[in-house]
Design a protein around this motif. Sequence first.
Motif, PDB file in Angstrom:
ATOM      1  N   PRO A 414      38.217  19.497  35.436  1.00 57.26           N
ATOM      2  CA  PRO A 414      37.882  18.216  36.076  1.00 57.26           C
ATOM      3  C   PRO A 414      37.215  18.407  37.441  1.00 57.26           C
ATOM      4  CG  PRO A 414      40.217  18.659  36.251  1.00 57.26           C
ATOM      5  CD  PRO A 414      39.665  19.739  35.388  1.00 57.26           C
ATOM      6  N   PRO A 415      36.009  17.933  37.627  1.00 61.57           N
ATOM      7  CA  PRO A 415      35.366  18.017  38.940  1.00 61.57           C
ATOM      8  C   PRO A 415      35.870  16.915  39.858  1.00 61.57           C
ATOM      9  CG  PRO A 415      33.897  16.951  37.389  1.00 61.57           C
ATOM     10  CD  PRO A 415      35.132  17.334  36.614  1.00 61.57           C
ATOM     11  N   ARG A 416      35.502  16.994  41.131  1.00 53.65           N
ATOM     12  CA  ARG A 416      35.840  15.933  42.074  1.00 53.65           C
ATOM     13  C   ARG A 416      35.141  14.643  41.673  1.00 53.65           C
ATOM     14  NH1 ARG A 416      37.973  17.622  47.029  1.00 53.65           N
ATOM     15  NH2 ARG A 416      38.181  19.888  47.226  1.00 53.65           N
ATOM     16  N   ALA A 417      35.700  13.516  42.136  1.00 54.07           N
ATOM     17  CA  ALA A 417      35.162  12.221  41.728  1.00 54.07           C
ATOM     18  C   ALA A 417      33.709  12.061  42.141  1.00 54.07           C
ATOM     19  CB  ALA A 417      36.014  11.095  42.322  1.00 54.07           C
ATOM     20  N   ARG A 418      33.373  12.577  43.322  1.00 56.30           N
ATOM     21  CA  ARG A 418      32.001  12.364  43.796  1.00 56.30           C
ATOM     22  C   ARG A 418      30.986  13.215  43.054  1.00 56.30           C
ATOM     23  NH1 ARG A 418      34.476  15.201  48.118  1.00 56.30           N
ATOM     24  NH2 ARG A 418      33.622  17.286  48.470  1.00 56.30           N
ATOM     25  N   GLU A 421      30.128  13.801  36.506  1.00 57.64           N
ATOM     26  CA  GLU A 421      29.009  13.237  35.735  1.00 57.64           C
ATOM     27  C   GLU A 421      29.553  12.338  34.627  1.00 57.64           C
ATOM     28  OE1 GLU A 421      28.864  14.642  32.450  1.00 57.64           O
ATOM     29  OE2 GLU A 421      30.711  15.558  33.156  1.00 57.64           O
ATOM     30  N   GLU A 422      28.675  11.861  33.758  1.00 57.77           N
ATOM     31  CA  GLU A 422      29.020  10.794  32.823  1.00 57.77           C
ATOM     32  C   GLU A 422      30.120  11.205  31.849  1.00 57.77           C
ATOM     33  OE1 GLU A 422      26.925   8.083  29.319  1.00 57.77           O
ATOM     34  OE2 GLU A 422      25.737   9.480  30.520  1.00 57.77           O
ATOM     35  N   VAL A 423      30.001  12.392  31.250  1.00 60.49           N
ATOM     36  CA  VAL A 423      30.979  12.797  30.235  1.00 60.49           C
ATOM     37  C   VAL A 423      32.356  12.994  30.873  1.00 60.49           C
ATOM     38  CG1 VAL A 423      31.606  14.592  28.579  1.00 60.49           C
ATOM     39  CG2 VAL A 423      29.221  13.852  28.786  1.00 60.49           C
ATOM     40  N   ALA A 424      32.391  13.726  31.998  1.00 65.61           N
ATOM     41  CA  ALA A 424      33.673  13.944  32.677  1.00 65.61           C
ATOM     42  C   ALA A 424      34.263  12.625  33.158  1.00 65.61           C
ATOM     43  CB  ALA A 424      33.488  14.902  33.851  1.00 65.61           C
ATOM     44  N   GLY A 425      33.411  11.704  33.636  1.00 60.24           N
ATOM     45  CA  GLY A 425      33.902  10.408  34.078  1.00 60.24           C
ATOM     46  C   GLY A 425      34.513   9.620  32.942  1.00 60.24           C
TER      47      GLY A 425
END
Length: 732
Positions: A414-418, A421-425
Motif C-alpha cells: 500500500p502506498p501513501r494516500a498522496r 494511483e487508481e488501482v491501489a485507491g
Amino acid sequence: AVVRAIADEFFAGEGAREVPRTIFAVGDEKQSIFSFQGAAPDQFAAMQDHFRGRVLAAERAWEPVQLDVSFRSTTSVLQAVDAVFADEAVRAGVSGVRVRHTAHRRGQGGRVEGWPPVLPGEREAASPWAHPDELGGEETPATRLARAIAGRIESWIASGEMLESAGRPVRPGDIMVLVRRRTDFVDALIRELKRRRVDVAGLDRMVLTDQLAVRDLIALGDFALMPQDDLNLAAVLKGPLFGFDEDALFDVCHGRDGTVWQSLRWRAATDTACADAVARLSEILARADMTPPYEFFARILGPMQGRARILARLREEANDPIDEFLALALAFEMAHPPSLQGFLRWLEEGQAEIKRDLDQGMRDEVRIMTVHGAKGLQAPIVFLADTMQTPQPPRGLLWDDRSDRNAPDLLLWPPRARTREEVAGRIHARERARQDEEYRRLLYVAMTRAEDRLYVAGYGTRNAAPAASWHNLVRQGLGAVAEIFDFDAGGFAMADPWTGEGLVLSNPHTFAGAPATASEPAAPGTPPLPDWSRVAAPAEPEPSRPLAPSRPVSAEPATRSPLGDDGGIGFRRGLLVHRLLQTLPGLAPERRETSARAFLVRPVHELDTDEIDSLVAETLGVLDHPDCTALFGPGSRAEVPVAGVVGGTAISGRIDRLLVTPGEVRILDFKTNRPPPARVEDVPAVYLRQMAAYRALLSEIYENQRVECALLWTDGPRMMALDAQELDAYAP
C-alpha cells in the motif's frame, strides 16, 4: 468452491433411497465479526442464492425464515437496536433487510441509556517557571469515565438496586463491560472497582511478561542468578520490593568501587535500609539454587512480604498477574526440571498470554471483555465504554481478488494516500469499506449482549469523534425513540463529575409475577479479615522419616558380612532368592527351573555352576513345599507396598508375599539367614518388630479378617508361624 461442489453432488443423480432430500441451514451474517479468522459474511447471501436456484430448479420448496425473535433481551434493548440500524447506511454490511426484532420477554422491564461523552477539560496555561511538582496531572477522559462507571456499579450494590427480571438486588456478576480494545481504560476501571471493593474478574487476556508486578519478580530472579548485573540490581532496589528512592539509590551507585551488590553490602554497616536489603537479598541468593521456582517465588511473595509491598505500590490489580505467575511456575515444574534459570528463560521466550474463561459469569464478579471475547455471552447489564474510536485504516498488503476476470490476482504494497494511483485507491477503499462493515457488525453484537439494561458511554479527545463512531450512531438512532434527560455523573462518580444531555429508552416492569420488593436487603459486604491473616504463618515442622519395617534402625543380623571373605555371595544370594521367589510363582511349574537357571546364568551375577545349582534347589524347595503352596498359588501377590500411620508412627514398607482370603490375611516374609533359628524365641527382635508393623497396618485395612504372619526360612525350607499376642508386644 467446496460448498458449491457439495451442492452439485447433492443434486446430481438419485440416491439409493427414494426419499426427498432436504437442506436445513441457519446463520446470521449480522454477527460475523471474525474476519481475522477468514469469516466472509457476503458468502452467506451468495450461497443462499445458489441453493435457492438449485432447489427451485428441482421443483422443491424453498422457505426462507427470518430469525427475528429474541429470547435474550427485553423490549427496550431490542427497540434501541432496531432504531440504530434502521438507517440504510448504518445497516450496510450488517443486514440486507430491515432489522426488526420481536421480544420473547414481554412485560419485563428494560432500560437503555446514552451518556454524553467524556472530553478533556479546559487546560489552564502553565507558568513557564513553574516547578514540575506544581504541575498537577490532569486525569484523562478514560480515567474519569472509569470512575463514573465504577461509581454507578458501587451505588447499585450498596443501595440494593433491584434487577426486576430476577426479583433480587443487582450483583457484580450481573454486569459486563465491553470494549473494542484493551486500553488504559480497562486498567483504570479494574483499579477503581477494586478500590471500591466491588468484585471484578480482571483482564480476560494479558501478556504476563508485560505486567509490572511480574517484571519486578523476573528482575529479582535475574539478580539471584547474576548478582553482578548492576543495572538489574538497581532496578530491583528502585522497585516496590525494596522501595529505594532516587537519593538512596544514588548513594549506593555513585562513586562505588566495584559492583552495586558490593557497594550495597559495604554500606549495610552504617545504613539500616541497606542492611535490610542485604539481609533479604542474601536469603534470596541462598535459596536460588536449592528451591524450585514456585517455592522460591512463593516465599518471596508470602513470608518475605513481597506481595504486600507490590500491592502497596501497584494496588490490587497486581494480584491477578501475580497469581497467574505462580500458577505458571507450578505448571513449569510439572513438565520441566525445576530450575530457576530454566523457568525464567521459558517465561521470557514464551511471552505467555493468559486467557481466562469468563463464560456466563460463573463467579459473582464484574466482567470486562472485548466484544470479540463476549461473542456468545450475555449479561443482564451491559456497559459499552470505548464507543468514540474508529478502526485505523488498513495498513497491510492489499490483495486484489480478480476471480471475476480472466486475470491473475494482484498483491500490492500500500502506498501513501498522496501517491496512491487508481488501482491501489480502489483496493484500499474496498478494504476500508469491509472494515467499516465489520465495525458496525461489532456494534450489533455488543448491543445484543444486554439482557435487561444497556448503557452506552464514551471518552474522546479535543477533536470531534468521527460521524461513523458507535457513540454517534447510537445517539443518532436513539434520537427518534428515546427521551432526553439531564445527565449528572456527580451522584455516583464522586470525583470530577461531568454533566450533559443523555438519552433514555425504557419500558416498565409489567410482568404478572410478583418480584421482590426494593426493600430487600442488599447482599452483605465482605467481612474484615481475622487477625491471624496479618501474622506470618509459623514454620512448618519437618515431617519425621517414615519407619521402613524392612529396613529397621538396628542392623539386620547376618551370619556373614556382605563384604566378607566369601566375595559377598552371602549378601547377594539373599537378593537373588527374593527375586526368584517374586517372579517364579507366576510361571508354570515345569518352566520354573529353566527360567531360574536362565536368570542366574547371566554374567552380571558372577555365579559358578555349584552356586547356581544351590540357589535353584533352595528356591524350588520353597515353592514345592506343602506349607507354601497356598501362599504362592493363585490370588497371592508379591512385593506388596503398604503405608500408613500406626500409633502416631508413619510406616512405609513392602511385604514379600501377601494372600487375602474371605476369612484371613496371611503375611509372609522371606529370610535367608544361615543357619536359621529353630525357635521363635531365637528370632531377632528386629524381625518381630517388622512383622508387627505389617500386621498393625493390615489390621487397619482388613478390620473383619484375621491377620496371620509367618517367616519363611529359605534354608530348609521351613515355615515359622508367629503368634499374634507375641507380635502385639512389638507393635509400634
